[in-house]
Enzyme design. Sequence first.
Site, short mmCIF file in Angstrom:
data_model
loop_
_atom_site.label_atom_id
_atom_site.label_comp_id
_atom_site.label_asym_id
_atom_site.label_seq_id
_atom_site.Cartn_x
_atom_site.Cartn_y
_atom_site.Cartn_z
N LYS A 83 -80.87 82.12 7.46
CA LYS A 83 -80.64 82.91 8.29
C LYS A 83 -82.18 83.58 8.77
O LYS A 83 -82.80 83.79 8.11
CB LYS A 83 -80.08 84.23 7.74
CG LYS A 83 -79.19 85.20 8.72
CD LYS A 83 -78.28 86.16 7.97
CE LYS A 83 -77.84 86.96 8.97
NZ LYS A 83 -77.08 88.39 8.13
O1 G3P Z 1 -75.26 91.25 8.37
C1 G3P Z 1 -75.61 91.69 9.62
C2 G3P Z 1 -74.71 92.88 9.88
O2 G3P Z 1 -73.47 92.29 10.00
C3 G3P Z 1 -74.78 94.20 9.72
O3 G3P Z 1 -73.98 94.97 10.14
O4 G3P Z 1 -72.76 97.34 9.83
O5 G3P Z 1 -75.03 96.77 9.04
O6 G3P Z 1 -74.77 97.06 11.62
P1 G3P Z 1 -74.12 96.66 10.36
#
Ligand code: G3P
Length: 222
Positions: A83
């Site tokens: 990633k």
């Molecule tokens: O892993 C990346 C992403 O899914 C993060 O989500 O909820 O922290 O914006 P969030």
Amino acid sequence: MKFFLDTADVEEVREAVAWGLLDGVTTNPSLVAKTGKTFREVLCDIAEAVPGPVSAEVTATDMAGMLDQAHEYADLASNIVIKIPLIVEGLKTVKKLSEEGIKTNVTLCFSSTQALLAAKAGATYVSPFVGRLDDIGHEGIELIREIRTIFDNYDFGTQILVASARGPIHVRDVAIIGADVVTLPFKVFEMLAKHPLTDSGLEKFLDDWKKVPQDKKPEGGA
Ligand code: G3P
């Protein structure tokens, strides 16, 4: 549509695998930090628990450092996907890794032109963040629609991996648009299966069933 779990908690991964509905896992440095374990330990446990791709995020921000980390992580298990943040050094790294046959997930994507560059660089997945766009008053779902159209226009093989999905409505909307993958926190994954009318309906059926006269089981039967 494929379902990935957005977690660094191997117990959540094992539970979702047991449901028979999990296709892969994404992790990020913030999720790993919550576990108190080393990154290598987290990755190896999760890669063993799920029979699908596991995204491991690099923390270097220059191409040489990203390549070093990518090779180190890719050697840990055959299902590791690297990633990489959507910055210019990241795109250069993705291009090199795709030439080496190493799978990549380009993360922190917030515009369709960024996604277009990730696809041109040969990314396996690109991760647009819908929830974080909603948080600042934009329409995250519109970004998924734009990327779907652009990738279909040019037959890009890069898969749209919807990240930062915060609830079942996001899942419904991106499924209608035709996203390839959505990654979800475990609690959102659980929410997809639940409906209060299912629970109350089941309770009523089971209560009524107790009122139905039951046949006697034949005695001595095999
Ligand atoms: O892993 C990346 C992403 O899914 C993060 O989500 O909820 O922290 O914006 P969030």
